[in-house]
Design a protein around this motif. Structure first.
Motif, PDB file in Angstrom:
ATOM      1  N   LEU A 122      -5.743   3.190  -5.836  1.00 11.90           N
ATOM      2  CA  LEU A 122      -5.353   4.041  -4.720  1.00 11.90           C
ATOM      3  C   LEU A 122      -5.931   3.536  -3.406  1.00 11.90           C
ATOM      4  CD1 LEU A 122      -3.941   6.595  -3.747  1.00 11.90           C
ATOM      5  CD2 LEU A 122      -6.011   7.880  -4.314  1.00 11.90           C
ATOM      6  N   LEU A 123      -7.171   3.075  -3.436  1.00 12.96           N
ATOM      7  CA  LEU A 123      -7.784   2.524  -2.225  1.00 12.96           C
ATOM      8  C   LEU A 123      -7.069   1.257  -1.775  1.00 12.96           C
ATOM      9  CD1 LEU A 123     -11.660   2.959  -2.606  1.00 12.96           C
ATOM     10  CD2 LEU A 123     -10.164   3.911  -0.861  1.00 12.96           C
ATOM     11  N   THR A 124      -6.732   0.399  -2.720  1.00  9.20           N
ATOM     12  CA  THR A 124      -6.020  -0.838  -2.368  1.00  9.20           C
ATOM     13  C   THR A 124      -4.665  -0.527  -1.758  1.00  9.20           C
ATOM     14  OG1 THR A 124      -7.123  -1.990  -4.208  1.00  9.20           O
ATOM     15  CG2 THR A 124      -5.166  -3.026  -3.260  1.00  9.20           C
ATOM     16  N   LEU A 125      -3.944   0.410  -2.372  1.00  4.55           N
ATOM     17  CA  LEU A 125      -2.649   0.817  -1.823  1.00  4.55           C
ATOM     18  C   LEU A 125      -2.813   1.412  -0.427  1.00  4.55           C
ATOM     19  CD1 LEU A 125       0.391   1.294  -2.158  1.00  4.55           C
ATOM     20  CD2 LEU A 125      -0.160   3.466  -3.288  1.00  4.55           C
ATOM     21  N   SER A 126      -3.844   2.200  -0.211  1.00  2.00           N
ATOM     22  CA  SER A 126      -4.077   2.801   1.108  1.00  2.00           C
ATOM     23  C   SER A 126      -4.389   1.741   2.151  1.00  2.00           C
ATOM     24  CB  SER A 126      -5.228   3.808   1.022  1.00  2.00           C
ATOM     25  OG  SER A 126      -4.922   4.857   0.131  1.00  2.00           O
ATOM     26  N   HIS A 127      -5.181   0.742   1.793  1.00  2.00           N
ATOM     27  CA  HIS A 127      -5.527  -0.316   2.744  1.00  2.00           C
ATOM     28  C   HIS A 127      -4.301  -1.139   3.121  1.00  2.00           C
ATOM     29  CE1 HIS A 127      -9.889  -0.117   0.995  1.00  2.00           C
ATOM     30  NE2 HIS A 127      -9.643   0.859   1.843  1.00  2.00           N
ATOM     31  N   VAL A 128      -3.501  -1.492   2.127  1.00  2.00           N
ATOM     32  CA  VAL A 128      -2.287  -2.274   2.418  1.00  2.00           C
ATOM     33  C   VAL A 128      -1.318  -1.451   3.267  1.00  2.00           C
ATOM     34  CG1 VAL A 128      -0.279  -3.391   1.383  1.00  2.00           C
ATOM     35  CG2 VAL A 128      -2.534  -3.674   0.346  1.00  2.00           C
ATOM     36  N   THR A 129      -1.153  -0.174   2.927  1.00  2.00           N
ATOM     37  CA  THR A 129      -0.260   0.691   3.698  1.00  2.00           C
ATOM     38  C   THR A 129      -0.750   0.865   5.123  1.00  2.00           C
ATOM     39  OG1 THR A 129       0.280   1.893   1.658  1.00  2.00           O
ATOM     40  CG2 THR A 129       0.852   2.949   3.752  1.00  2.00           C
ATOM     41  N   ALA A 130      -2.065   0.996   5.303  1.00  2.94           N
ATOM     42  CA  ALA A 130      -2.626   1.151   6.646  1.00  2.94           C
ATOM     43  C   ALA A 130      -2.349  -0.073   7.509  1.00  2.94           C
ATOM     44  CB  ALA A 130      -4.134   1.412   6.548  1.00  2.94           C
ATOM     45  N   MET A 150      -4.775   7.363  11.764  1.00  2.35           N
ATOM     46  CA  MET A 150      -5.025   7.386  10.313  1.00  2.35           C
ATOM     47  C   MET A 150      -5.209   5.983   9.730  1.00  2.35           C
ATOM     48  SD  MET A 150      -2.931  10.524   8.600  1.00  2.35           S
ATOM     49  CE  MET A 150      -1.360   9.674   8.731  1.00  2.35           C
ATOM     50  N   PRO A 151      -4.352   4.997  10.049  1.00  4.86           N
ATOM     51  CA  PRO A 151      -4.594   3.652   9.516  1.00  4.86           C
ATOM     52  C   PRO A 151      -5.905   3.040  10.006  1.00  4.86           C
ATOM     53  CG  PRO A 151      -2.332   3.858  10.250  1.00  4.86           C
ATOM     54  CD  PRO A 151      -3.035   5.079  10.725  1.00  4.86           C
ATOM     55  N   VAL A 152      -6.255   3.293  11.276  1.00  8.21           N
ATOM     56  CA  VAL A 152      -7.513   2.741  11.796  1.00  8.21           C
ATOM     57  C   VAL A 152      -8.706   3.335  11.058  1.00  8.21           C
ATOM     58  CG1 VAL A 152      -9.023   2.754  13.814  1.00  8.21           C
ATOM     59  CG2 VAL A 152      -6.646   2.099  14.060  1.00  8.21           C
ATOM     60  N   LEU A 153      -8.682   4.645  10.799  1.00  6.51           N
ATOM     61  CA  LEU A 153      -9.777   5.273  10.065  1.00  6.51           C
ATOM     62  C   LEU A 153      -9.861   4.738   8.639  1.00  6.51           C
ATOM     63  CD1 LEU A 153      -9.465   9.005  11.210  1.00  6.51           C
ATOM     64  CD2 LEU A 153     -11.123   7.294  11.972  1.00  6.51           C
ATOM     65  N   CYS A 154      -8.705   4.528   8.018  1.00  4.17           N
ATOM     66  CA  CYS A 154      -8.704   3.987   6.668  1.00  4.17           C
ATOM     67  C   CYS A 154      -9.287   2.572   6.632  1.00  4.17           C
ATOM     68  CB  CYS A 154      -7.278   3.993   6.114  1.00  4.17           C
ATOM     69  SG  CYS A 154      -7.123   3.418   4.405  1.00  4.17           S
ATOM     70  N   ILE A 155      -8.897   1.729   7.573  1.00  2.00           N
ATOM     71  CA  ILE A 155      -9.415   0.360   7.630  1.00  2.00           C
ATOM     72  C   ILE A 155     -10.894   0.365   8.027  1.00  2.00           C
ATOM     73  CG2 ILE A 155      -9.189  -1.844   8.837  1.00  2.00           C
ATOM     74  CD1 ILE A 155      -6.197  -1.316   9.013  1.00  2.00           C
ATOM     75  N   LEU A 156     -11.289   1.281   8.932  1.00  2.00           N
ATOM     76  CA  LEU A 156     -12.690   1.374   9.305  1.00  2.00           C
ATOM     77  C   LEU A 156     -13.554   1.772   8.104  1.00  2.00           C
ATOM     78  CD1 LEU A 156     -14.748   1.263  11.619  1.00  2.00           C
ATOM     79  CD2 LEU A 156     -14.275   3.682  12.053  1.00  2.00           C
ATOM     80  N   GLY A 157     -13.069   2.693   7.293  1.00  2.00           N
ATOM     81  CA  GLY A 157     -13.800   3.034   6.074  1.00  2.00           C
ATOM     82  C   GLY A 157     -13.893   1.855   5.119  1.00  2.00           C
ATOM     83  N   TRP A 158     -12.866   1.046   5.078  1.00  2.00           N
ATOM     84  CA  TRP A 158     -12.884  -0.166   4.263  1.00  2.00           C
ATOM     85  C   TRP A 158     -13.958  -1.137   4.761  1.00  2.00           C
ATOM     86  CZ3 TRP A 158      -8.260  -4.103   4.109  1.00  2.00           C
ATOM     87  CH2 TRP A 158      -8.475  -5.035   3.093  1.00  2.00           C
ATOM     88  N   ILE A 159     -14.096  -1.243   6.083  1.00  2.88           N
ATOM     89  CA  ILE A 159     -15.064  -2.178   6.661  1.00  2.88           C
ATOM     90  C   ILE A 159     -16.503  -1.721   6.389  1.00  2.88           C
ATOM     91  CG2 ILE A 159     -15.915  -3.132   8.837  1.00  2.88           C
ATOM     92  CD1 ILE A 159     -13.038  -3.063   9.857  1.00  2.88           C
ATOM     93  N   ILE A 160     -16.764  -0.431   6.553  1.00  2.00           N
ATOM     94  CA  ILE A 160     -18.130   0.081   6.390  1.00  2.00           C
ATOM     95  C   ILE A 160     -18.396   0.520   4.948  1.00  2.00           C
ATOM     96  CG2 ILE A 160     -18.202   0.836   8.789  1.00  2.00           C
ATOM     97  CD1 ILE A 160     -17.711   3.667   7.881  1.00  2.00           C
ATOM     98  N   ASP A 161     -17.502   0.182   4.033  1.00  2.00           N
ATOM     99  CA  ASP A 161     -17.661   0.487   2.614  1.00  2.00           C
ATOM    100  C   ASP A 161     -17.745   1.992   2.357  1.00  2.00           C
ATOM    101  OD1 ASP A 161     -17.748  -0.140  -0.035  1.00  2.00           O
ATOM    102  OD2 ASP A 161     -19.924  -0.484  -0.089  1.00  2.00           O
ATOM    103  N   GLN A 162     -16.871   2.720   3.040  1.00  2.00           N
ATOM    104  CA  GLN A 162     -16.755   4.160   2.834  1.00  2.00           C
ATOM    105  C   GLN A 162     -15.351   4.441   2.322  1.00  2.00           C
ATOM    106  OE1 GLN A 162     -19.035   6.581   3.135  1.00  2.00           O
ATOM    107  NE2 GLN A 162     -17.608   8.191   2.590  1.00  2.00           N
TER     108      GLN A 162
END
Length: 281
Positions: free
Chosen positions: A3-11, A205-217
């Motif tokens: 689900l996280l991978t799908l969210s990152h790609v979609t973002a 929303m995509p920026v927040l999702c990618i930002l969480g990916w960067i900071i490991d959240q």
């Protein structure tokens, strides 16, 4: 993980769509989003009047009009009565023409008024940065107080996030949209309202999702089924109402009632069914 991978790609793809939308709006098809010039609006407003005049001319040249003229010429007319009738017609037409000319002059003066530039570019940028800093501090205090608010007032997180924060956070945009709509600038009002929704959906929303990916959240784009259904219905309703480019008070009432229904639904939304879109649990 899936689900996280799908969210990152979609973002990432959502950000690409948003950048393409900005390029489409500002460069390639900017004419589609520009306001209608004053001269074109005046010309469009004068077309019905010209058409009415042409119809009057056609009616005057018709056989029925010619018959009426011949009949009037053949019938005896009292000179005193004709003069009095003519004076009454002139007396009625003059105030009507004066009111029409006055209203046209007022409309032209309002249209010709140009907004003066009050701030320079650098002053606007500095003021914008200062405002963003204050908003960030206020948002931090606001987010920290959500837990206490939901506990003391027995409210669900969904109601606070979807209704209360949306109203408080977008108060300035609501005021801007209403103020320009009162001035009959509906293109600008729709730009403020719809543009804000597009910015949240395709950029924030995509920026927040990618930002969480960067900071490991772990922050995903997952929404609860209820929230997804509400979003789908509201998009369909708004698109149906504003799709023809016209509006009236009944359509506005329908939108307000729909918003009230959604607010009541989130207010009665069970607290144990709250599903955060920023977590996988």
């Amino acid at each position: 993980s899936g689900l996280l991978t799908l969210s990152h790609v979609t973002a990432i793809f959502m950000l690409v769509v948003y950048i393409a939308y900005l390029f489409f709006q500002l460069r390639t098809h900017a004419n589609l989003f520009s306001a209608i010039p004053i001269e074109d609006r005046k010309a469009a407003a004068q077309k019905p009047k010209r058409a009415d005049k042409d119809e009057d001319k056609d009616e005057e040249g018709s056989p029925a009009a010619e018959t009426a003229v011949v009949t009037a010429a053949a019938s005896p007319v009292n000179p005193a009565t004709a003069a009095a009738s003519q004076d009454q017609i002139v007396a009625i037409e003059e105030p009507a023409n004066a009111v029409e000319e006055k209203s046209n002059e007022e409309e032209e003066e309002e249209d010709d008024e140009e907004e003066e530039i009050e701030l320079t570019l650098w002053a606007s940028l500095v003021l914008l940065l200062i405002t963003v800093g204050f908003i960030g501090v206020c948002a931090e205090f606001l987010v920290d107080s959500i837990d206490g608010l939901t506990t003391s007032w027995n409210l669900s997180r969904s109601f606070v996030g979807m209704i209360i924060l949306a109203i408080v956070g977008n108060a300035s945009e609501h005021y801007s949209a209403i103020s320009v709509a009162v001035k009959n600038k509906m293109d600008l009002a729709l730009g403020v309202a719809v543009g804000s929704s597009i910015q949240i959906a395709l950029f924030v929303m995509p920026v927040l999702c990618i930002l969480g990916w960067i900071i490991d959240q772990p922050m995903s784009l997952y929404f609860s089924p209820f929230t997804t259904v509400v979003l789908f219905i509201t998009v369909l309703l708004v698109n149906y109402i504003i799709g023809d480019g016209r509006t009236n008070w009944l359509e506005g009432l329908v939108l307000i009632i729909a918003y009230v229904i959604i607010g009541v639904a989130y207010f009665l939304y069970p607290k144990d069914m709250d599903t955060s879109s920023t977590s996988l649990g």
